[in-house]
Write a protein that holds these residues in place. Structure first.
Motif, PDB file in Angstrom:
ATOM      1  N   LEU A   8      16.335  22.172 -30.423  1.00 15.65           N
ATOM      2  CA  LEU A   8      17.209  23.021 -29.608  1.00 15.65           C
ATOM      3  C   LEU A   8      16.473  23.598 -28.409  1.00 15.65           C
ATOM      4  O   LEU A   8      17.040  23.729 -27.319  1.00 15.65           O
ATOM      5  N   SER A   9      15.194  23.924 -28.581  1.00 15.32           N
ATOM      6  CA  SER A   9      14.397  24.464 -27.476  1.00 15.32           C
ATOM      7  C   SER A   9      14.102  23.414 -26.409  1.00 15.32           C
ATOM      8  O   SER A   9      13.766  23.756 -25.284  1.00 15.32           O
ATOM      9  N   CYS A  10      14.238  22.132 -26.792  1.00 16.08           N
ATOM     10  CA  CYS A  10      14.036  21.033 -25.833  1.00 16.08           C
ATOM     11  C   CYS A  10      15.315  20.718 -25.056  1.00 16.08           C
ATOM     12  O   CYS A  10      15.411  19.675 -24.410  1.00 16.08           O
ATOM     13  N   LYS A  11      16.283  21.610 -25.153  1.00 19.91           N
ATOM     14  CA  LYS A  11      17.557  21.487 -24.426  1.00 19.91           C
ATOM     15  C   LYS A  11      18.403  20.313 -24.903  1.00 19.91           C
ATOM     16  O   LYS A  11      19.244  19.790 -24.162  1.00 19.91           O
TER      17      LYS A  11
ATOM     18  N   GLY B  59      23.534  17.214 -31.418  1.00 19.97           N
ATOM     19  CA  GLY B  59      22.489  16.201 -31.507  1.00 19.97           C
ATOM     20  C   GLY B  59      21.296  16.708 -32.301  1.00 19.97           C
ATOM     21  O   GLY B  59      20.748  15.991 -33.148  1.00 19.97           O
ATOM     22  N   ALA B  60      20.877  17.945 -32.027  1.00 14.68           N
ATOM     23  CA  ALA B  60      19.740  18.537 -32.732  1.00 14.68           C
ATOM     24  C   ALA B  60      20.024  18.650 -34.229  1.00 14.68           C
ATOM     25  O   ALA B  60      19.147  18.367 -35.068  1.00 14.68           O
TER      26      ALA B  60
ATOM     27  N   GLY C 177      14.394  25.631 -39.940  1.00 11.53           N
ATOM     28  CA  GLY C 177      13.649  26.710 -39.308  1.00 11.53           C
ATOM     29  C   GLY C 177      12.682  26.250 -38.238  1.00 11.53           C
ATOM     30  O   GLY C 177      12.437  26.970 -37.269  1.00 11.53           O
ATOM     31  N   ALA C 178      12.132  25.031 -38.385  1.00 14.91           N
ATOM     32  CA  ALA C 178      11.151  24.534 -37.415  1.00 14.91           C
ATOM     33  C   ALA C 178      11.708  23.380 -36.584  1.00 14.91           C
ATOM     34  O   ALA C 178      11.889  23.501 -35.376  1.00 14.91           O
ATOM     35  N   LEU C 179      12.008  22.248 -37.239  1.00 16.30           N
ATOM     36  CA  LEU C 179      12.405  21.038 -36.505  1.00 16.30           C
ATOM     37  C   LEU C 179      13.669  21.250 -35.687  1.00 16.30           C
ATOM     38  O   LEU C 179      13.719  20.900 -34.495  1.00 16.30           O
ATOM     39  N   GLN C 180      14.704  21.801 -36.289  1.00 15.11           N
ATOM     40  CA  GLN C 180      15.955  22.002 -35.547  1.00 15.11           C
ATOM     41  C   GLN C 180      15.764  22.975 -34.394  1.00 15.11           C
ATOM     42  O   GLN C 180      16.308  22.770 -33.308  1.00 15.11           O
ATOM     43  N   ARG C 181      14.981  24.022 -34.601  1.00 13.43           N
ATOM     44  CA  ARG C 181      14.710  24.979 -33.535  1.00 13.43           C
ATOM     45  C   ARG C 181      13.935  24.319 -32.394  1.00 13.43           C
ATOM     46  O   ARG C 181      14.192  24.589 -31.223  1.00 13.43           O
TER      47      ARG C 181
END
Length: 205
Positions: free
Chosen positions: A82-85, A90-91, A75-79
């Protein structure tokens, strides 16, 4: 998840039997001592045979741990990744590596890595955090119940679900094939659902 149990059990045994080169013997000794201490702590925590203890442990280890870990890692780290493109794959795998390393159980690293990636893809495909939360809670609760039942009945480890497939390469191969097939079906279903949602939006416009 149920279909993957024999394959995951085989991976657990493989990971537990891994050895490092002799030059890293001290590191391996420390890792195994840390693993034994962690397993001892778990055994103490889950060692009570009462039904009340089972319920409490399922609530703590199954529900609370499963919910909070998914909230943080998927919910936090993977998001955030992903928001860092970062590439979605990889994410997902970076999150899975951090998730597995977080538990500090080195001889269970690879099974937990696969499990973390599984939860990551479920979240990415479904866009719903509830799916990995529910399955994480189910996985943890199944582990708690299996250990509780083993302590209650005194059955050997070889007769528990944790040993299913370990001595049968055919069961492991079948498990891998069925798990891959079901994951492919889930992926296709998620893609169809997304296309239907897009078509509904276009039609409404």
């Amino acid at each position: 998840m149920l279909m993957s149990i024999p394959a995951m059990n085989a991976l657990v045994v493989l990971n537990e039997n891994m050895t490092l080169p002799s030059i890293f013997s001290e590191l391996e000794r420390w890792m195994r001592e840390a693993e034994e201490q962690a397993q001892s702590s778990v055994s103490i925590l889950l060692g009570n045979q009462g039904i009340g203890s089972l319920i409490v442990n399922i609530l703590i280890v199954g529900v609370l741990a499963g919910f909070s870990e998914e909230l943080f890692f998927r919910g936090a780290l993977q998001r955030i990744l992903l928001s860092c493109k970062i590439n979605p794959h990889g994410a997902i795998w970076i999150t899975a590596i951090v998730f597995s390393a977080f538990h500090l159980q080195f001889f269970g690293f690879f099974p937990r890595l696969i499990l973390g990636a599984y939860f990551g893809y479920l979240f990415y495909w479904s866009k719903s955090l509830w799916l990995p939360i529910i399955l994480h809670v189910f996985n943890n609760s199944l582990v708690v119940f299996t250990l509780w039942y083993k302590n209650l009945t005194g059955i050997p480890e070889s007769e528990t679900i944790n040993h299913l497939g370990v001595d049968s390469p055919m069961q492991v191969i079948t498990s891998i094939i069925l798990t891959a097939f079901l994951l492919k079906c889930l992926f296709r279903y998620s893609m169809v659902s997304k296309d239907d949602a897009k078509n509904n939006i276009v039609n409404n416009d």
